[in-house]
Design an enzyme around this catalytic site. Sequence first.
Site, short mmCIF file in Angstrom:
data_model
loop_
_atom_site.label_atom_id
_atom_site.label_comp_id
_atom_site.label_asym_id
_atom_site.label_seq_id
_atom_site.Cartn_x
_atom_site.Cartn_y
_atom_site.Cartn_z
N GLU A 149 6.06 -0.05 -6.16
CA GLU A 149 5.07 -0.53 -5.17
C GLU A 149 3.80 -1.02 -5.84
O GLU A 149 2.69 -0.77 -5.38
CB GLU A 149 4.75 0.57 -4.14
CG GLU A 149 5.89 0.82 -3.17
CD GLU A 149 5.48 1.70 -2.00
OE1 GLU A 149 4.27 1.87 -1.78
OE2 GLU A 149 6.38 2.19 -1.31
N GLY A 150 3.94 -1.72 -6.93
CA GLY A 150 2.80 -2.23 -7.68
C GLY A 150 2.46 -1.27 -8.80
O GLY A 150 1.98 -0.16 -8.55
#
Length: 819
Positions: free
Chosen positions: A497-498
Amino acid sequence: MTLLFTLALIALLSIASYHRASWNASVGVAAITLLIGTFFGAFGAFSWLIFLAIVVPLSLTNIRQQYIVAPLFKAFKKVTPTMSETEKSAIDAGTTWWEADLFCGNPDWKKLHQYPQSRLTIEEQAFLDGPVEEVCAMLDDWKATHELTDLPEDVWQYLKDNKFFAMIIKKQYGGLEFSAYAQSCVLQKLTSKSTLLSSIVGVPNSLGPGELLQHYGTQEQKDHYLPRLAKGQEIPCFALTSPEAGSDASAIPDYGIVCKGEWEGKETLGIRLTWNKRYITLAPVATVLGLAFKLRDPDGLLGDNKEPGITCALIPTNTPGVKIGRRHFPLNVPFQNGPTQGDDIFVPIDYIIGGPKMAGQGWRMLVECLSVGRVITLPSNSTGGIKSLALASGAYSRIRRQFKLPIGKMEGIEESLAKLGGYAYSTDAAVSMSTGAVDSGEKPSVVSAILKYHLTEQMRASTMHAMDIHGGKGICLGPNNYLGRGYQGAPIAITVEGANILTRNMIIYGQGAIRCHPFVLAELNAVSMEDKQAALESFDTSLMGHIGFTISNLVRTKWLALTGARFTKVPYNDETAVFYRNASRYSASLAFMSDICMAVFGGSLKRKERISARLGDLLSYLYLVSATLKRYNDEGRKKEDLPFVQWSCQEHLYLCQRALADLINNMPSAVLRGMLKVLLFPFGRPVRKPTDELEHKIAHLLQTPNASRERLAAHIYLKDEPLNILGKQEQTLRDILEVEPLFDKVCRSKGQKLPFMQLDKVAQMGLEAGILNEDEAAKLSAVEAKRLAVINVDDFDPSELMAGQAATKQSTKKGASAA
């Protein structure tokens, strides 16, 4: 007299600026002071000439815009980097919330405490007490992670039957429609039993087809898919990341071409898709694939735009040509994760989520949904993990003994326990406050980045502290090791997620500066306006406001630094007052240093990632302090919880102070560095790290059953049942504390301090000496078996450690030998 009136003028203007008075109000204050000073002979014509030379050009709009603002606007446009459409979508996504108050330098603490406290409904609480506890009791985590590398089939079915994958789906489609806070509580409890379990449940309830369908799907798509997702008839995954596009997800090379083709025997308008994705959670078992790709329309079949851009579609995985089913193996936490590919696969145009009208809107859809999902899943999993580690480490430290005393009484162990307790309190506070914001209608994109980065990092640090405390108990994998899988899997949360490096260095402040600053976004928008006069007027308004804002923050920063923020209003004049004051001080420093960095670095600030990271750290630590103070207030300001509050606030304010000092030390000019040090730290750095005495208090709280520890254990699975190691250890802690007086009685009778081991023999000694009765001796003996179960580690026959093909070959070999 002139000196006195000049000082009075400076003081009055400073007060006006401190309170952010308008330009007209400030001019009025200056004019009245000059008039009075002129009456007393302090000011003459020259003073009035200077005053008018400053005020008139700035007050007359036409003159100001033509001769002052227009040249500045021209220069601003030259140094301002252009923003891509994906950057604009990311900035426009979501809403600003409490983080904007912190960014602006003057947080209203009463406003913070007026935000409603997150609470569970009766239905949500029943789900936690029923199905969540039931599925935790069902799962043998060692068998799932080591032998099956998957959840057992009965657990999968239980999750489907009880709608664990439908917490976000509305009731009208058969879902549970739980609040964000309830979802967080569920994931925390699942994590405390198994990171494999919480990962599998978390993903469908985060960024994925269910969320996208509810916000953007056509009614036909909602009616078809949402009831099936709610019942577990469909297992969703969402494919965004490609081998060539990880953190830079907007650069995905996967594409679809709008064309006509044959579908179910008819000519149909559709898309020919080609993709190669990896790291896709649930992909190996998914029945419906959410797919992000770049849409091209060379023949203009959808309209004039031949490059609509990133688009999201739903593809049934049984569509001919879809390759799916292979698995990645992420660090021995075998949640279903794998690649998927497709080559020139034709699907109808209606497979686009939201239909053809949403072609090219995929990136906006993703970043808007991510701003919500990223607040819940990874932060909740991290919080559940940290809380579990704190409780387990506290219990273990009290049970395990070396040198004839519990290891938790050693100061080195106390230091690690204190960090676990402090992180457990503050991360829980941050998740509760942030999910409450989501439930009130916010989509806090900056907050989601703060939580994603800091809570996963604190989980990683907490895992290391817990491993240090447990020693050999932590490093030997087996059914009785509750640390090993979390230790192995900690980098997963850091990466997905990043990646955290990206999140800290680019996203938190990159979005925060533009979204939370009251004037920067308007200034940037003015650059892209086509109407030159309208652009100039917009920039003029923003620039004048920005200048006043900067001056106000300069005055506030200096005053708060000189006074130690002692005169700042706080909602409570108790032990927490110093934390409110220091947070206000550093909030003003953040606002001021943001404008200093923008002025010094200009457009290159975008590339100064380490400068941005430190500014982001300031904002993040202030947010964590705010959440801690809010939790303490929400829970009734219980004095016994103060050690957790004090540790968290002191630790995060200290880190905030360090980030500010590092920021100053990396300014390009020695003169500027010197000025900033005098301005921001005129008497040195005021915040100190938590003391040894405070950390001793936290360590004691974690090792002894008490009300504060119980509040820390909220939404953690601690039931004493055969497959729950933490629950059994908690009961052992209580049992040991109960029999310690019996052990001490035997020691006193013998006149020596016996080692706390072989308690069955100690019980026999006490029984023979008439010191203990039969029941007391039985209690002491029974605890010995539980104590050994806590401190012992697993061992295996070598053949038991073989997995997969090796185990199959070994079994075949043994069978052949027997034959």
